[in-house]
Design an enzyme around this catalytic site. Structure first.
Site, PDB file in Angstrom:
ATOM      1  N   ASP A   1       0.846  -1.208   0.000  1.00 34.82           N
ATOM      2  CA  ASP A   1       0.000   0.000   0.000  1.00 34.82           C
ATOM      3  C   ASP A   1       0.881   1.257   0.000  1.00 34.82           C
ATOM      4  O   ASP A   1       0.696   2.169  -0.829  1.00 34.82           O
ATOM      5  CB  ASP A   1      -0.888  -0.056   1.262  1.00 34.82           C
TER       6      ASP A   1
ATOM      7  N   THR B   1      -0.817 -11.308   3.387  1.00 32.71           N
ATOM      8  CA  THR B   1       0.274 -12.162   3.895  1.00 32.71           C
ATOM      9  C   THR B   1       1.420 -11.383   4.543  1.00 32.71           C
ATOM     10  O   THR B   1       2.402 -11.972   4.988  1.00 32.71           O
ATOM     11  CB  THR B   1       0.871 -13.063   2.793  1.00 32.71           C
TER      12      THR B   1
HETATM   13  N1  AR6 Z   1       5.234  -5.252  -4.655  1.00 33.61           N
HETATM   14  C1  AR6 Z   1       4.646  -6.459  -4.463  1.00 33.61           C
HETATM   15  N2  AR6 Z   1       4.402  -6.977  -3.252  1.00 33.61           N
HETATM   16  C2  AR6 Z   1       4.782  -6.256  -2.180  1.00 33.61           C
HETATM   17  C3  AR6 Z   1       5.413  -4.994  -2.278  1.00 33.61           C
HETATM   18  C4  AR6 Z   1       5.635  -4.490  -3.600  1.00 33.61           C
HETATM   19  N3  AR6 Z   1       6.200  -3.316  -3.808  1.00 33.61           N
HETATM   20  N4  AR6 Z   1       5.671  -4.540  -1.009  1.00 33.61           N
HETATM   21  C5  AR6 Z   1       5.232  -5.497  -0.166  1.00 33.61           C
HETATM   22  N5  AR6 Z   1       4.706  -6.527  -0.851  1.00 33.61           N
HETATM   23  P1  AR6 Z   1       1.257  -6.049   3.146  1.00 33.61           P
HETATM   24  P2  AR6 Z   1      -1.376  -6.966   4.101  1.00 33.61           P
HETATM   25  C6  AR6 Z   1       4.113  -7.790  -0.367  1.00 33.61           C
HETATM   26  O1  AR6 Z   1       1.783  -5.955   4.532  1.00 33.61           O
HETATM   27  O2  AR6 Z   1      -0.759  -8.108   4.802  1.00 33.61           O
HETATM   28  C7  AR6 Z   1      -0.637  -1.930   4.940  1.00 33.61           C
HETATM   29  O3  AR6 Z   1      -0.127  -1.084   5.932  1.00 33.61           O
HETATM   30  C8  AR6 Z   1       4.468  -8.269   1.018  1.00 33.61           C
HETATM   31  O4  AR6 Z   1       5.742  -8.905   1.005  1.00 33.61           O
HETATM   32  O5  AR6 Z   1       1.592  -4.977   2.178  1.00 33.61           O
HETATM   33  O6  AR6 Z   1      -2.594  -7.204   3.252  1.00 33.61           O
HETATM   34  C9  AR6 Z   1      -2.070  -1.591   4.566  1.00 33.61           C
HETATM   35  O7  AR6 Z   1      -2.334  -0.208   4.658  1.00 33.61           O
HETATM   36  C10 AR6 Z   1       3.340  -9.251   1.296  1.00 33.61           C
HETATM   37  O8  AR6 Z   1       3.615 -10.517   0.709  1.00 33.61           O
HETATM   38  O9  AR6 Z   1      -0.370  -6.156   3.135  1.00 33.61           O
HETATM   39  C11 AR6 Z   1      -2.860  -2.365   5.577  1.00 33.61           C
HETATM   40  O10 AR6 Z   1      -3.005  -1.659   6.780  1.00 33.61           O
HETATM   41  C12 AR6 Z   1       2.149  -8.659   0.538  1.00 33.61           C
HETATM   42  O11 AR6 Z   1       2.707  -7.625  -0.301  1.00 33.61           O
HETATM   43  C13 AR6 Z   1      -2.041  -3.611   5.798  1.00 33.61           C
HETATM   44  O12 AR6 Z   1      -0.698  -3.244   5.469  1.00 33.61           O
HETATM   45  C14 AR6 Z   1       1.103  -8.061   1.441  1.00 33.61           C
HETATM   46  O13 AR6 Z   1       1.722  -7.445   2.558  1.00 33.61           O
HETATM   47  C15 AR6 Z   1      -2.444  -4.735   4.889  1.00 33.61           C
HETATM   48  O14 AR6 Z   1      -1.717  -5.888   5.202  1.00 33.61           O
END
Ligand code: AR6
Length: 180
Positions: free
Chosen positions: A40, A128
């Site tokens: 995000d 995740t």
């Molecule tokens: N490109 C692709 N995947 C990514 C990237 C990127 N640039 N950066 C991280 N990931 P998360 P959630 C992966 O924590 O668990 C936020 O603060 C990461 O390695 O981004 O759904 C939101 O505002 C992981 O596998 O999202 C919410 O409050 C995946 O993206 C909360 O986090 C999801 O990790 C959502 O948590």
């Protein structure tokens, strides 16, 4: 790697979703739609203020985005055309309907994509990261929801799973290789 499912191609990548030139990338947002960390944060940083401006308009109209739902904005400075923001469930041991809610994220994102004429869409591994959904369970749910969708919809041409690191990449690779 890639795999043909019906008329669509499922592609697997290990890398930054913000770099992809596809019709839409999906954001793992939270209900406030006001940005955050993880993917995000990366999307809002790379996309610039236009995305947040549109998210604020959506919040004004409908309030936040409930878990499992999805909303769409343009993509600001990103190479994609749209960002679809979906809100994954926070993992609570599996006792609060998290698996169903995670499947809804994929289904609702694809529905909103079809409504907007989107043919190529990239998903991160929703829930995740910060939300602690077990990666293997999440991958099974994601791939099942997507393959079921493209079996009944013929407008989506490419679905990309953008993993961010080897752990999820290997999990996805094993499952996708095993698809019929
Ligand atoms: N490109 C692709 N995947 C990514 C990237 C990127 N640039 N950066 C991280 N990931 P998360 P959630 C992966 O924590 O668990 C936020 O603060 C990461 O390695 O981004 O759904 C939101 O505002 C992981 O596998 O999202 C919410 O409050 C995946 O993206 C909360 O986090 C999801 O990790 C959502 O948590």
């Amino acid at each position: 790697m890639e795999k043909k499912v019906e008329n669509a191609t499922i592609e697997l990548l290990n890398g930054d979703i913000t770099k992809l030139s596809v019709d839409a990338i999906v954001n793992a947002a939270n209900s406030s739609l006001m940005g955050g960390g993880g993917v995000d944060g990366a999307i809002h940083r790379a996309g610039g203020p236009e995305i947040l401006r549109e998210c604020k308009e959506i919040v004004k109209e409908q309030g936040g985005c409930p878990t499992g739902d999805a909303v769409i904005t343009t993509a600001g400075n990103l190479p994609s055309k749209y960002v679809i923001h979906t809100v994954g469930p926070i993992w609570k041991g599996g006792f609060e309907n998290e698996e169903h809610l995670l499947a809804n994220c994929y289904r609702n994102s694809l529905n909103i994509a079809v409504q907007n004429g989107i043919k190529s869409i990239a998903f991160p591994n929703i829930s995740t990261g910060v939300y602690k959904f077990p990666p293997k369970k999440a991958a099974v749910i994601a791939i099942k929801a997507v393959t079921e969708f493209i079996k009944v919809d013929d407008s989506i041409e490419r679905v990309i799973f953008a993993c961010f690191g080897d752990e999820n990449y290997e999990i996805y690779k094993d499952i996708i290789e095993g698809l019929e």
